[in-house]
Design an enzyme around this catalytic site. Structure first.
Site, PDB file in Angstrom:
ATOM      1  N   SER A 125       0.697  -1.261  -0.174  1.00  0.00           N
ATOM      2  CA  SER A 125       0.109  -0.104   0.078  1.00  0.00           C
ATOM      3  C   SER A 125       0.871   1.165   0.035  1.00  0.00           C
ATOM      4  O   SER A 125       0.132   2.513  -0.142  1.00  0.00           O
ATOM      5  CB  SER A 125      -1.095  -0.070   1.113  1.00  0.00           C
ATOM      6  OG  SER A 125      -0.261   0.138   2.517  1.00  0.00           O
ATOM      7  N   LYS A 146      -6.058   4.881   7.911  1.00  0.00           N
ATOM      8  CA  LYS A 146      -5.041   5.797   7.356  1.00  0.00           C
ATOM      9  C   LYS A 146      -5.345   7.266   7.378  1.00  0.00           C
ATOM     10  O   LYS A 146      -4.407   8.170   7.628  1.00  0.00           O
ATOM     11  CB  LYS A 146      -4.687   5.182   6.071  1.00  0.00           C
ATOM     12  CG  LYS A 146      -4.048   3.868   6.147  1.00  0.00           C
ATOM     13  CD  LYS A 146      -3.618   2.951   4.866  1.00  0.00           C
ATOM     14  CE  LYS A 146      -2.793   1.941   4.910  1.00  0.00           C
ATOM     15  NZ  LYS A 146      -2.598   1.203   3.715  1.00  0.00           N
TER      16      LYS A 146
END
Length: 337
Positions: free
Chosen positions: A234, A279
């Site tokens: 990611s 996040k």
């Protein structure tokens, strides 16, 4: 009598505390991690130093105990996942960790290629074998190959990409035998396996493994990425932006704190990831001004749409920016004041 009651109550409390902390449940718990500056992790030889900051974002994850299980029901952005949603069937903790680290390696290779190509710097990449990413229990590769093995030949023919391996096996039928040669701990091993149908796709036969191409990337100037123990793909987009920023004279951050997430392919396409809300929270807590989120070509349930919802819920002033490609992110940064 009263003293005995106190002792029993104390011991009972100790036992309950130990159970709450040490008994593991069949779940993983995830929560917001950190937004980590990329400059200390990426080292382009004689790379430019810039005033702004590019940051990767992480999600903290661990096996759930009773305390974590209860917290996940009351704390915002704490999520519970059953084991099968995180690990593949039959996968050990060690194999899962190794798979995540290999995905990170693949992500770094793609990030380097994309950044150097956009910065018009010399870069070459050659496939040099196929890593085993995972193995399907009960299939021919089970108990023969291991996650992390590097396949170098099939039926005596060199294999350099996962595509070559898949296309070769696809031409075969059930019961056909193939000889696989692989490297493990620097030593070559060979085995002959009979192809079998996959459990959930009986018309498709194979060895029962998930392959990943291993590339040898050569650049000028040289670059090193210290991803520490961070796993998964990611951080690809943010790695590519940091590498690019060190390669060019301009500072693409324009002094801003920029966070984000998303996988990156060799062609520069940005892909979706898990834990986008967590996040966003991590980036906001780190004081980020901008957050790049995978747009998924405008899909209804895209990472970008979820990130926007989370940003509104937590009341952040951070700008959420949708991106489908590395070029999208670069274009946006070039418009910053």
């Amino acid at each position: 009598m009263k003293k005995r009651t106190y002792i029993i109550t104390f011991l009972l409390g100790v036992v309950i505390s130990l159970l709450v902390v040490f008994v593991q449940l069949p779940y993983y718990v995830t929560m917001p991690g950190a937004a980590q500056a990329l400059e200390p992790l990426v080292h382009v030889e004689n790379g430019d130093r810039d005033k702004g900051r590019l940051m990767l974002t992480t999600v903290r994850m661990g096996r759930a105990n009773i305390a974590a299980y209860l917290l996940a029901h009351i704390r915002p952005y704490y999520e519970l996942y059953p084991l099968k949603a995180i690990k593949q069937e039959g996968e050990t903790d060690e194999e899962y960790t190794l798979r995540q680290l290999q995905l990170m390696e693949e992500s770094k290779e793609a990030a380097i290629v994309v950044a150097y190509q956009h910065a018009h710097k010399p870069v070459t990449y050659q496939p040099r074998g196929v890593y085993v990413m995972s193995i399907v229990p009960g299939m021919p590769a089970d108990h023969v190959l291991q996650v992390g093995d590097r396949i170098v030949r099939i039926d005596g023919k060199p294999v350099s990409t996962s595509k070559q391996l898949i296309e070769y096996v696809r031409q075969k039928k059930k019961g056909d035998r193939v000889t696989i040669t692989w490297k493990r701990d620097g030593k070559e091993q060979t085995a002959t396996l009979a192809l079998a149908p996959f459990p959930q796709a009986s018309k498709q036969v194979g060895l029962g493994l998930s392959p990943m191409t291993d590339y040898d990337v050569v650049t000028q100037p040289p670059v090193q990425i210290d991803s520490e123990k961070i796993g998964g793909p990611s951080a690809g987009l943010m790695f590519s932006l940091e590498i690019y920023n060190q390669l060019v004279e301009e500072d693409i951050t324009k002094g801003h704190k920029i966070a984000g997430t998303g996988t990156i392919s060799m062609s520069g396409e940005v892909g979706p990831i898990g834990g986008i809300s967590q996040k966003v929270v991590a980036a906001d807590e780190a004081g980020a001004d901008i957050f790049f989120a995978p747009n998924e070509k405008g899909a209804k349930n895209s990472n970008y749409r979820e990130a926007v919802k989370t940003a509104k819920k937590i009341g952040t002033k951070m700008k959420i920016v949708p991106v489908d490609t590395f070029a999208d992110a670069l274009r946006y940064l070039q418009t910053l004041q």
